[in-house]
Each structure stands twice: as structure tokens, then as C-alpha cells.
Design an enzyme around this catalytic site. Structure first.
Site, PDB file in Angstrom:
ATOM      1  N   GLU A 245       4.163 -11.281  -6.366  1.00 27.73           N
ATOM      2  CA  GLU A 245       3.060 -11.428  -7.324  1.00 27.73           C
ATOM      3  C   GLU A 245       3.361 -10.871  -8.716  1.00 27.73           C
ATOM      4  O   GLU A 245       2.650 -11.153  -9.661  1.00 27.73           O
ATOM      5  CB  GLU A 245       1.789 -10.765  -6.754  1.00 27.73           C
ATOM      6  CG  GLU A 245       1.811  -9.248  -6.654  1.00 27.73           C
ATOM      7  CD  GLU A 245       2.496  -8.715  -5.392  1.00 27.73           C
ATOM      8  OE1 GLU A 245       3.292  -9.449  -4.774  1.00 27.73           O
ATOM      9  OE2 GLU A 245       2.261  -7.540  -5.040  1.00 27.73           O
TER      10      GLU A 245
ATOM     11  N   GLY B  70       0.838  -1.196   0.000  1.00 26.30           N
ATOM     12  CA  GLY B  70       0.000   0.000   0.000  1.00 26.30           C
ATOM     13  C   GLY B  70       0.870   1.242   0.000  1.00 26.30           C
ATOM     14  O   GLY B  70       2.060   1.172   0.308  1.00 26.30           O
TER      15      GLY B  70
ATOM     16  N   HIS C  82       7.763  -7.893  -3.931  1.00 25.51           N
ATOM     17  CA  HIS C  82       6.454  -8.277  -4.465  1.00 25.51           C
ATOM     18  C   HIS C  82       6.532  -9.610  -5.208  1.00 25.51           C
ATOM     19  O   HIS C  82       6.908  -9.638  -6.377  1.00 25.51           O
ATOM     20  CB  HIS C  82       5.932  -7.184  -5.407  1.00 25.51           C
ATOM     21  CG  HIS C  82       5.532  -5.955  -4.673  1.00 25.51           C
ATOM     22  ND1 HIS C  82       4.272  -5.794  -4.134  1.00 25.51           N
ATOM     23  CD2 HIS C  82       6.221  -4.848  -4.339  1.00 25.51           C
ATOM     24  CE1 HIS C  82       4.203  -4.634  -3.508  1.00 25.51           C
ATOM     25  NE2 HIS C  82       5.375  -4.038  -3.622  1.00 25.51           N
TER      26      HIS C  82
ATOM     27  N   CYS D 161       5.245  -6.325   1.478  1.00 24.39           N
ATOM     28  CA  CYS D 161       5.647  -4.904   1.466  1.00 24.39           C
ATOM     29  C   CYS D 161       5.030  -4.175   2.668  1.00 24.39           C
ATOM     30  O   CYS D 161       5.346  -4.468   3.806  1.00 24.39           O
ATOM     31  CB  CYS D 161       5.273  -4.284   0.129  1.00 24.39           C
ATOM     32  SG  CYS D 161       6.118  -2.728  -0.170  1.00 24.39           S
ATOM     33  N   TYR D 162       4.118  -3.244   2.445  1.00 25.61           N
ATOM     34  CA  TYR D 162       3.431  -2.561   3.556  1.00 25.61           C
ATOM     35  C   TYR D 162       2.806  -3.604   4.486  1.00 25.61           C
ATOM     36  O   TYR D 162       2.805  -3.440   5.711  1.00 25.61           O
ATOM     37  CB  TYR D 162       2.362  -1.651   2.943  1.00 25.61           C
ATOM     38  CG  TYR D 162       1.460  -0.943   3.934  1.00 25.61           C
ATOM     39  CD1 TYR D 162       1.873   0.205   4.590  1.00 25.61           C
ATOM     40  CD2 TYR D 162       0.162  -1.414   4.172  1.00 25.61           C
ATOM     41  CE1 TYR D 162       1.026   0.867   5.470  1.00 25.61           C
ATOM     42  CE2 TYR D 162      -0.687  -0.753   5.048  1.00 25.61           C
ATOM     43  CZ  TYR D 162      -0.254   0.390   5.704  1.00 25.61           C
ATOM     44  OH  TYR D 162      -1.086   1.040   6.570  1.00 25.61           O
TER      45      TYR D 162
ATOM     46  N   ASP E 169     -16.774 -13.198 -22.837  1.00 24.27           N
ATOM     47  CA  ASP E 169     -17.577 -13.247 -21.603  1.00 24.27           C
ATOM     48  C   ASP E 169     -19.046 -13.558 -21.884  1.00 24.27           C
ATOM     49  O   ASP E 169     -19.622 -14.464 -21.292  1.00 24.27           O
ATOM     50  CB  ASP E 169     -17.492 -11.919 -20.836  1.00 24.27           C
ATOM     51  CG  ASP E 169     -16.061 -11.529 -20.544  1.00 24.27           C
ATOM     52  OD1 ASP E 169     -15.213 -12.438 -20.505  1.00 24.27           O
ATOM     53  OD2 ASP E 169     -15.792 -10.328 -20.381  1.00 24.27           O
TER      54      ASP E 169
ATOM     55  N   LYS F  58     -10.831 -12.789 -15.930  1.00 27.28           N
ATOM     56  CA  LYS F  58     -10.971 -13.076 -17.355  1.00 27.28           C
ATOM     57  C   LYS F  58     -10.366 -14.438 -17.744  1.00 27.28           C
ATOM     58  O   LYS F  58     -10.967 -15.201 -18.502  1.00 27.28           O
ATOM     59  CB  LYS F  58     -10.282 -11.979 -18.148  1.00 27.28           C
ATOM     60  CG  LYS F  58     -10.481 -12.078 -19.630  1.00 27.28           C
ATOM     61  CD  LYS F  58     -11.456 -11.026 -20.046  1.00 27.28           C
ATOM     62  CE  LYS F  58     -11.867 -11.147 -21.472  1.00 27.28           C
ATOM     63  NZ  LYS F  58     -13.028 -10.291 -21.732  1.00 27.28           N
TER      64      LYS F  58
END
Ligand code: XMP
Length: 503
Positions: free
Chosen positions: A166, A51, A164, A78-79, A221, A359
Site C-alpha cells: 500500500e 500491526g 507493504h 505483514c503482521y 469539503d 478527501k
């Protein structure tokens, strides 16, 4: 399942997506969600996101402190790591300078780094650092710059990483997240088969013997949604409005694919209605509004004639849900018109079976449901179609020219194996004309712009570095086969400052 508590990082969504890639179900909740709300989802583990705030700022968002006493495995990123360190009695301070970008772990150990070997590159983006560990915790990784790149509690499944895991710039990050899921004992049952089974059950139970109306655009979709309803065996009508702004052969392709798979499809021929409404309209936003209105008119008429329907099904995805719940109040850049603003006398109950899916998960479902790859792996295409790719007034002639050029470009990308390497590719017909020569004759043709971008989320995008030989071939083919086009240019602007579409 894993609850990801969001403290405002631009990567929060990516964390949830990575967990789902690892077949663990995950949901994003606001970082400050009270204990009861978090426990309602029966999480097996928590992740605290990064954040923009500093943990020692007064108004810094914090998790409900009772969460730390539940014995739940927690990974702070992180944060999130700083929150964790602070909550357990460690100290966080402003680092001498911000650490931003790629870094190498000089040392790593412990369960989070299980089975990792060799060089571990990580992505850092922080200006605070943990300077004192909570009692009973140890350092699990360090970088040249940062002696506390990862931490872990002794005897409890609590971990923090300053980097990070991710993002793609941490190439072994997925393994680190997987290690956390392993240690935390999180179920890994979020498979496409499992998701499909749940969705079929949910749709059958909710719809019962009521009737469902839906609009299909030909995109992945809405096509998948139509297939889901057909597979669930519920009474449905899928309406495909041919607004005349589609690409070459698109209508036939969608019709063929969906009908063959049992979708009750109604194709409404509405080209003249849309072109008439668009006559003389040049402004991009005005075009979108005209198209949105025309769509509502055509769709409402079908709903009345074929109704009544109890449900309106929509292919809303999880990112839309997070966005509208988060209410970040982003500036309106373009109004996206799909199905909205239906007249009041047409009241439906909304059915949004994909509201918790990303998605790529819808694409996996589509595969299970038998949607052909030509539609399943198709790039996104805007609701207003080719109308926003013809700058200025939309005319039948312009549409015919653009349709041919777009088809050549897209097919060439496929021939060169580049289609799936870019996130979206398009051709734009500009009103600019330029002088050229063909044989001994002077030509005065339109300038056509080609655009291809790479992006994860369509919020930001980079222009695709297509090979020069490819661009050369594209320009030759287009000018040879579409005489109305005199010049082809390639758009090398990123988003921001440009958007993906030109209008
Ligand atoms: P921009 O041009 O805003 O586009 O960078 C981001 C993504 O959204 C698509 N797009 C639209 N989709 N209705 C839609 O359904 C619209 O009016 C619209 N405008 C842009 C665009 O193709 C890209 O994928």
C-alpha cells in the site's frame, strides 16, 4: 466490498484508500471485530493489516477465528500475513534481525504478481518472520534477506505478503492489490458517478421536506457539501461567515462559485465582531478559542433568525470517523475549531454525507458537481484563518500585509507549476523586525516566513524542496511589492518536531 481489519498499523488507512483508488469500496473495522459485525457489511474479501505486535505475544490482537472458515478471500499484510500463517498451522518466529526499508524481490510468481515484470521493489518493516508454511501453502516471493516474502494457499484465495504493497515505496504495489481484487472477484463499482448517485438518494430520503443549515468555509469539503445539497434539491441555507481572516479575494470567489451553482448562500459580514474579540489576544490557543466562540455566536444568531432547521450538515470525512472511533487518545496538540459547541437550545440532527469518504473522493465529487478548480484543488486552510499566521496580536494592518504577501507567494507557486506539487503552502507574519536598506534609506521591516510542505495525511510532513530560483523570485517580489516586509525566510523544519502552521 472489502473489509480491512485494522491491527494497529500506521498504514491501515492507506490500504483502504488504495482499494478505493482501484474503485473497490472498502471499510476499516477493528481487527478484533466479531464475525457478525464483519459479515454485516457483506464483504467479498478481507485484508488483515499490519500491526506493532508479535503474533506470539499474549495480548496480540487477533481476528475472530470463525472468519477463516467463511471461504472468503483473504490478503494478510505483514503482521496480517503472520496471523494468517499461524491460523492455518504455520510457524512464526522472531527473525534474527529486523528487516526495514527497501528490498527487491529476487523471485516472484503466482496470481498476486500476475502481469508484473522486471524489478519489483518492496517496502519491508518487520522483525518477525514466517519460518514454517501452513500445510499446502507455497512461497510466492522472496527477497535476498527473506525467503518468505509472500505466501499463498494452494486451491484457496488466501495470500500473505510480508511487505507493504500500500505504500509509495512499493511502486508496483497498486498492481499487487489490484491482482488480489481480481482473484477475489471484488466488485469495482465505486466510481465517483456511483458515489454521487448514492449520496443524492441518501440525502433526499433522509432530509425529505425538512430544512438543512450548514456552514461553508470556502474549503473543498464544505463547498462540495453545499453543492450536494443544492443538487439534491433539498431546502438548505449555507452560511459563510466572513470573519475578516480570509485570504485575498477568497470571499468573492466562494460567493461567485456557489451561487452560480444554485447554492442558497448567506454571507455574514462579521469582520468587526471577530477583530474586536481578538483585540489584545496573543496566545495561539486563546486565539483559537476566541475565534471558535465568536463563530458560534454569529452562527447561532443566524440559526435563530432564519430557523428553525431540523438538520445541521457537516463535511466530516472518513479519517475523522476512524480517528474518533479508534480513540487512540493522541495528545492534544492544537484544538481544531470548526462548528462545535453550539448552545443547547439549538439542537440539530447531524447530516454527514461524506462520513465514509476520503478527501480525494470528495474532490472527485466536487469535479462532478462543477466546483471550479480554484476551490476544488485548493490547499487546506485552517478554520481560524490568517489569525494563526500572524504571530502575536491580530490587527487589521497585519492582516493587510499578510494577505498581500500570501497572495504573491501562492500565485508564484501557481505560475511555476508548483502549487499542486505541494500539499500546503503558507506565509507567516512574524513580529520580528530587522534592518534593511532600500535605495539610500534604512528600512526596518517585518520578517515574513514562507512554508511549503509535502505530506500524505498532514499528521507528518516534510518541508518542500522548492527550487532556489523560485525562492529567490518570491523574496524579491514580496519585498518589492510589500514594503512593510524587510526580510523573507524559508522554513526548513519537518513535522514533527514542528507543526505545519506556526501557531
Ligand atoms: P498543524 O499545524 O497542526 O496542522 O500541523 C495540520 C493541518 O491542520 C490545519 N490546522 C487547522 N485547521 N482549525 C482548522 O480547521 C485549526 O485550528 C487548525 N490548525 C491547523 C493546518 O492548516 C494543516 O492543514
Amino acid at each position: 466490498m472489502v473489509v480491512v481489519l485494522d491491527f494497529g498499523s500506521q498504514y491501515t488507512r492507506l490500504i483502504a484508500r488504495r482499494l478505493r483508488e482501484l474503485r473497490a469500496f472498502s471499510l476499516i473495522l477493528p481487527g478484533t471485530a466479531p464475525l457478525e459485525e464483519v459479515l454485516k457489511h457483506r464483504p467479498q474479501a478481507l485484508i488483515l493489516s499490519g500491526g506493532p505486535k508479535s503474533v506470539f505475544e499474549e495480548d496480540a490482537p487477533r481476528p475472530d477465528p470463525r472468519l477463516f472458515a467463511q471461504g472468503l478471500p483473504i490478503l494478510g499484510i505483514c503482521y496480517g500475513m503472520q496471523l494468517l500463517a499461524q491460523a492455518f498451522g504455520g510457524k512464526v518466529e522472531r527473525a534474527g534481525r529486523a528487516e526495514y526499508g527497501k528490498a527487491l524481490l529476487t523471485r516472484y510468481s503466482g496470481p498476486l504478481f500476475q502481469s508484473l515484470k522486471g524489478e519489483v521493489q518492496v517496502w519491508m518493516s518487520h522483525s518477525d518472520a514466517v519460518t514454517e508454511l501452513p500445510p499446502g501453502w507455497r512461497v510466492a516471493a522472496e527477497t535476498e534477506e527473506n525467503p518468505v516474502a509472500a505466501i499463498e494457499a494452494e486451491g484457496a484465495p488466501l495470500f500473505g505478503v510480508q511487505f507493504h504493497p500500500e505504500v509509495a515505496h512499493t511502486p508496483k504495489g497498486l498492481q499487487i492489490l489490484e491482482n488480489f481484487l481480481e482473484v477475489a472477484g471484488v466488485s469495482r463499482d465505486w466510481t465517483p458517478e456511483h458515489v454521487l448517485e448514492n449520496l443524492l438518494k441518501e440525502v433526499r430520503e433522509r432530509v425529505g421536506s425538512e430544512r438543512v443549515l450548514l456552514a461553508v468555509s470556502g474549503g473543498v469539503d464544505s463547498s462540495t457539501l453545499a453543492l450536494l445539497l443544492a443538487r439534491a434539491g433539498v431546502d438548505h441555507l449555507a452560511v459563510f461567515v466572513d470573519h475578516g481572516l480570509l485570504r485575498l479575494g477568497e470571499r468573492e470567489e466562494v460567493e461567485g462559485a456557489l451561487r452560480a451553482l444554485g447554492v442558497n448562500l448567506l454571507v455574514v459580514e462579521a469582520k468587526d465582531h471577530f477583530l474586536k474579540a481578538l483585540k489584545g489576544v496573543e496566545d495561539p490557543e486563546a486565539k483559537r478559542q476566541v475565534i471558535g466562540r465568536a463563530f458560534v455566536e454569529v452562527f447561532s444568531q443566524v440559526a435563530r433568525e432564519r430557523g428553525p432547521f431540523h438538520f445541521l450538515a457537516q463535511g466530516t470525512l472518513y479519517p475523522d470517523v476512524i480517528e474518533s472511533a479508534g480513540g487512540h487518545g493522541a495528545a492534544k496538540i492544537k484544538s481544531h475549531h470548526n462548528v462545535g459547541g453550539l448552545p443547547e437550545d439549538l439542537a440539530f440532527e447531524l447530516l454527514e454525507p461524506f462520513r465514509l469518504l476520503f478527501k480525494d473522493e470528495v474532490r472527485e465529487l466536487a469535479l462532478l458537481l462543477g466546483l471550479p478548480d480554484t476551490i476544488r484543488l485548493r490547499h487546506p486552510f485552517p478554520g481560524p484563518g490568517l489569525a494563526v499566521r500572524i504571530l502575536g496580536e491580530v490587527t487589521e494592518e497585519g492582516l493587510a500585509v499578510l494577505r498581500k504577501a500570501d497572495d504573491i507567494f501562492i500565485n508564484l507557486l501557481k505560475e511555476w507549476g508548483l502549487y499542486e506539487k505541494v500539499a500546503q503552502a503558507l506565509a507567516v507574519l512574524t513580529p520580528l523586525r530587522s534592518v534593511g536598506v532600500a535605495g539610500d534609506e534604512r528600512r526596518y521591516g517585518h520578517v515574513l516566513a514562507l512554508r511549503a510542505v509535502t505530506t500524505e495525511d498532514f499528521m507528518t510532513a516534510d518541508w518542500a524542496r522548492l527550487p532556489l530560483e523560485f525562492l529567490d523570485e518570491a523574496a524579491r517580489r514580496i519585498t518589492r511589492r510589500v514594503p512593510e516586509i524587510g526580510r523573507v525566510v524559508y522554513d526548513i523544519t519537518s513535522k514533527p518536531p514542528a507543526t505545519i502552521e506556526w501557531e
